[in-house]
Design a protein around this motif. Structure first.
Motif, PDB file in Angstrom:
ATOM      1  N   UNK A   1      -5.685  41.826  -4.270  1.00 46.58           N
ATOM      2  CA  UNK A   1      -6.230  42.000  -2.943  1.00 46.58           C
ATOM      3  C   UNK A   1      -6.295  43.496  -2.658  1.00 46.58           C
ATOM      4  N   UNK A   2      -7.366  43.927  -2.087  1.00 44.44           N
ATOM      5  CA  UNK A   2      -7.561  45.341  -1.808  1.00 44.44           C
ATOM      6  C   UNK A   2      -6.643  45.801  -0.683  1.00 44.44           C
ATOM      7  N   UNK A 131       6.456  27.824   1.871  1.00 36.43           N
ATOM      8  CA  UNK A 131       5.970  26.608   2.532  1.00 36.43           C
ATOM      9  C   UNK A 131       5.720  26.864   4.023  1.00 36.43           C
ATOM     10  N   UNK A 132       6.628  27.575   4.663  1.00 35.62           N
ATOM     11  CA  UNK A 132       6.453  27.915   6.081  1.00 35.62           C
ATOM     12  C   UNK A 132       5.249  28.828   6.259  1.00 35.62           C
ATOM     13  N   UNK A 141       0.610  33.933   2.528  1.00 41.29           N
ATOM     14  CA  UNK A 141       1.208  32.959   1.607  1.00 41.29           C
ATOM     15  C   UNK A 141       0.705  33.183   0.184  1.00 41.29           C
ATOM     16  N   UNK A 142      -0.579  33.479   0.036  1.00 44.94           N
ATOM     17  CA  UNK A 142      -1.133  33.770  -1.295  1.00 44.94           C
ATOM     18  C   UNK A 142      -0.448  34.992  -1.897  1.00 44.94           C
ATOM     19  N   UNK A 143      -0.237  35.995  -1.066  1.00 49.45           N
ATOM     20  CA  UNK A 143       0.420  37.214  -1.551  1.00 49.45           C
ATOM     21  C   UNK A 143       1.853  36.933  -1.980  1.00 49.45           C
ATOM     22  N   UNK A 144       2.573  36.163  -1.177  1.00 44.50           N
ATOM     23  CA  UNK A 144       3.945  35.814  -1.530  1.00 44.50           C
ATOM     24  C   UNK A 144       3.974  34.984  -2.806  1.00 44.50           C
ATOM     25  N   UNK A 145       3.060  34.034  -2.940  1.00 41.45           N
ATOM     26  CA  UNK A 145       3.011  33.208  -4.151  1.00 41.45           C
ATOM     27  C   UNK A 145       2.794  34.071  -5.390  1.00 41.45           C
ATOM     28  N   UNK A 158       1.588  44.426   2.812  1.00 38.91           N
ATOM     29  CA  UNK A 158       1.064  43.134   3.224  1.00 38.91           C
ATOM     30  C   UNK A 158       1.491  42.742   4.630  1.00 38.91           C
ATOM     31  N   UNK A 159       2.780  42.681   4.834  1.00 34.18           N
ATOM     32  CA  UNK A 159       3.283  42.013   6.022  1.00 34.18           C
ATOM     33  C   UNK A 159       4.127  42.888   6.911  1.00 34.18           C
ATOM     34  N   UNK A 160       3.776  44.139   7.002  1.00 41.58           N
ATOM     35  CA  UNK A 160       4.532  45.009   7.888  1.00 41.58           C
ATOM     36  C   UNK A 160       4.033  44.845   9.308  1.00 41.58           C
TER      37      UNK A 160
END
Length: 166
Positions: A1-2, A131-132, A141-145, A158-160
């Protein structure tokens, strides 16, 4: 992902959440324009984005001292601690947990707690966060996976939680 897409996703999520700041859970306090924790937090975000993690950590610690119910500051404090190595993992986990307790719909906290669990070898806990997150924010979720699959976190933000406008 860019990187641009990642930062864009986070910015859109943060802007969407702005009207709700101070609303929602009874555990949250209302923040107003005179809240010094926001100014301190925003400086922490700048330092974090510059990858000056120890300095950012100090700002986020100061922000949560000013406002212990500031979920985004707890999330970013968890991030800056995690980025400083395994010796900081337990304290990082405590801050992610606090962020989630204060703001259960803060998807970024689940994302990075899942990354932390992966680094700690706690696969089932990471799977639960995934899952959450799949229900809350499929993109994160895709990034975490991907992190769970490869064991590697790319140098993307990603998630800051981003700056908060006053």
């Amino acid at each position: 992902m860019a990187v641009k897409r990642c930062i864009g996703v986070v910015a859109v999520m943060a802007l969407a959440a702005l009207p709700a700041i101070g609303a929602g859970s009874a555990k949250q306090t209302v923040r107003n324009d005179s809240d010094p924790s926001i100014t301190i937090y925003n400086r922490g975000v700048e330092l974090m984005l510059a990858k000056r993690f120890p300095e950012a950590e100090a700002k986020f610690e100061q922000a949560v001292k000013e406002n212990p119910r500031f979920a985004e500051a707890h999330n970013n404090l968890g991030y800056t601690l995690r980025k400083q190595g395994a010796a900081h993992f337990q304290k990082s986990l405590e801050h992610y947990n606090t962020a989630i307790e204060l703001k259960p719909k803060l998807a970024e906290a689940y994302m990075y707690r899942g990354v932390l669990y992966t680094a700690m070898g706690r696969k089932s806990d990471a799977q639960a966060d995934l899952a959450t997150l799949q229900k809350m924010n499929p993109e994160l979720a895709k990034d975490l996976a991907e992190v769970m699959k490869t064991g590697k976190e790319e140098d993307q933000l990603y998630g800051l939680s981003t700056k908060i406008r006053q």
